[in-house]
Scaffold this motif. Structure first.
Motif, short mmCIF file in Angstrom:
data_model
loop_
_atom_site.label_atom_id
_atom_site.label_comp_id
_atom_site.label_asym_id
_atom_site.label_seq_id
_atom_site.Cartn_x
_atom_site.Cartn_y
_atom_site.Cartn_z
N LYS B 4 0.86 -1.19 0.00
CA LYS B 4 0.00 0.00 0.00
C LYS B 4 0.90 1.24 0.00
O LYS B 4 1.77 1.37 0.86
CB LYS B 4 -0.90 0.01 1.23
CG LYS B 4 -1.87 1.21 1.23
CD LYS B 4 -2.54 1.36 2.58
CE LYS B 4 -3.77 0.46 2.70
NZ LYS B 4 -4.47 0.66 3.99
N LYS B 6 0.94 5.14 0.48
CA LYS B 6 0.17 6.30 0.98
C LYS B 6 0.87 7.54 0.45
O LYS B 6 2.00 7.85 0.85
CB LYS B 6 0.15 6.30 2.50
CG LYS B 6 -0.54 5.08 3.10
CD LYS B 6 -0.42 5.12 4.61
CE LYS B 6 -1.36 4.11 5.25
NZ LYS B 6 -1.20 4.12 6.73
N ARG B 8 1.00 11.59 -0.38
CA ARG B 8 0.49 12.93 -0.04
C ARG B 8 1.01 13.93 -1.06
O ARG B 8 2.21 13.99 -1.31
CB ARG B 8 0.97 13.34 1.35
CG ARG B 8 0.21 12.66 2.44
CD ARG B 8 0.67 13.12 3.83
NE ARG B 8 -0.16 12.48 4.83
CZ ARG B 8 -0.02 11.21 5.21
NH1 ARG B 8 0.92 10.45 4.67
NH2 ARG B 8 -0.84 10.69 6.12
N TYR B 43 -4.61 13.25 -0.43
CA TYR B 43 -4.10 11.98 0.08
C TYR B 43 -4.59 10.88 -0.85
O TYR B 43 -5.79 10.78 -1.11
CB TYR B 43 -4.61 11.76 1.51
CG TYR B 43 -4.27 10.39 2.04
CD1 TYR B 43 -2.96 10.05 2.35
CD2 TYR B 43 -5.27 9.42 2.21
CE1 TYR B 43 -2.65 8.79 2.82
CE2 TYR B 43 -4.97 8.17 2.68
CZ TYR B 43 -3.65 7.85 2.99
OH TYR B 43 -3.34 6.60 3.45
N GLU B 45 -4.35 6.73 -1.85
CA GLU B 45 -3.88 5.39 -1.48
C GLU B 45 -3.87 4.51 -2.71
O GLU B 45 -4.87 4.40 -3.42
CB GLU B 45 -4.86 4.79 -0.47
CG GLU B 45 -4.31 4.77 0.92
CD GLU B 45 -5.27 4.11 1.90
OE1 GLU B 45 -5.21 4.46 3.06
OE2 GLU B 45 -6.09 3.26 1.48
#
Lengths: 233, 83
Positions: B4, B6, B8, B43, B45
């Motif tokens: 995963k 993440k 930003r 954000y 994912e």
């Protein structure tokens, strides 16, 4: 050559495509083609226009997803051959995202969506898009955008100025470039720029919405007529 | 192996963030006088199926550069974890 073919790219979410086609088709000897974003064929276009709207819903960033549309590969190749490409509003955003033009557009400085007539000063009338305008002619064109705040790093701005790539600036009705007239907060009041070769132009205001006296201004039609005359030459 | 990422994406500090400014003013109106500033980013994912962390990291970096961020006015950071 007896007709000029003007291709208007249609992305999902384009909403000025038919206005643009209407403005282009109002001239004699012009054939228009609507170019669906999934196609790879510019259908013999002599001029390609990326219209305004909200391609792909402006998801992620305005123009960021449209740049990967199949048709854009052809548009980039067409532009690299020196052929005319015009990007209006969202079309300008797409041209910046795909790298045909330099810089970026961020949100308007006062957070508002701006929808009104604005004045522009022609800074360079030696391009195929602006050849019918006078030097420093003041135009009245409508704008309708939330993200029209042009930004580029200082070095890029210097290079744009040096190579006469700034084609339009926001100004007051008398042609003075002032902070008050620069409603969206663009660096150096920039409303439209060209690439160094001057065959790719992007601008936030809408010439197609000012191409008929019934619309309150006919100042935009000279851009279309200039392009058509350029192709005939 | 699925990882995963993440991600930003934020506007560069030098770019005016009008959304952040609006939130900042709203918080001030609510009486939060100690809130000094607010900036808004994205954000994202992404699940990436790759052989190794290094491969997943390479893909994450590439998609940030190509699509997720606009290098003219945005910065990005990536945090990877195995799922």
């Amino acid at each position: 050559m007896d007709t000029v073919t003007i291709g208007v790219v249609v992305f999902p979410g384009s909403n000025c495509d038919h206005d643009t086609e209407y403005a282009a088709a109002s001239f004699s000897n012009v054939t228009t083609r609507m170019l669906w974003h999934k196609e790879h064929d510019l259908q013999g276009s002599d001029v390609v226009i990326l219209p305004g709207g909200f391609s792909y819903g402006d998801y992620l960033r305005a123009g960021s997803i449209a740049k990967f549309s199949p048709i854009m590969q052809e548009v980039v190749a067409f532009a690299e051959k020196g052929r005319p490409v015009l990007g209006i509003c969202n079309g300008f955003q797409v041209l910046l995202e795909c790298g045909l033009l330099e810089g970026a557009l961020s949100r308007n400085k006062d957070k508002k969506f701006i929808c009104r007539q604005m004045h522009l000063r022609v800074e360079n009338n030696r391009t195929m898009f602006t050849s019918l305008y006078g030097e420093h002619e003041v135009l009245t064109l409508p704008v309708a955008h939330g993200e029209g705040n042009y930004y580029a790093p200082e070095k890029t701005i210097e290079s744009l100025e040096e190579h006469d790539q700034v084609v339009f600036r926001y100004c007051d009705p008398f042609g003075s470039v002032t902070e008050e007239a620069n409603l969206n907060g663009s660096v150096s009041s920039i409303a439209g720029i060209a690439n160094r070769e001057k065959n790719v132009l992007g601008l936030m205001p809408h010439p197609e919405r000012a191409s008929d006296f019934l619309l309150g201004s006919n100042d935009g039609s000279k851009m279309f007529r200039g392009l058509i005359e350029y192709v005939f030459r | 192996m699925a990882y995963k990422a993440k991600i930003r994406v934020t506007l560069r500090p030098s770019i005016l963030d009008v959304q952040g400014k609006a939130v900042e003013h709203a918080l001030d109106n609510l009486g939060y006088s100690t809130v000094e500033s607010a900036r808004i980013g994205k954000y994202i994912e992404v699940i990436i199926d790759e052989e190794s962390v290094a491969d997943a990291e390479r893909v994450a970096l590439e998609i940030c550069q190509k699509l997720l961020a606009n290098p003219v006015m945005e910065d990005y950071s990536i945090e990877l974890e195995s799922t």
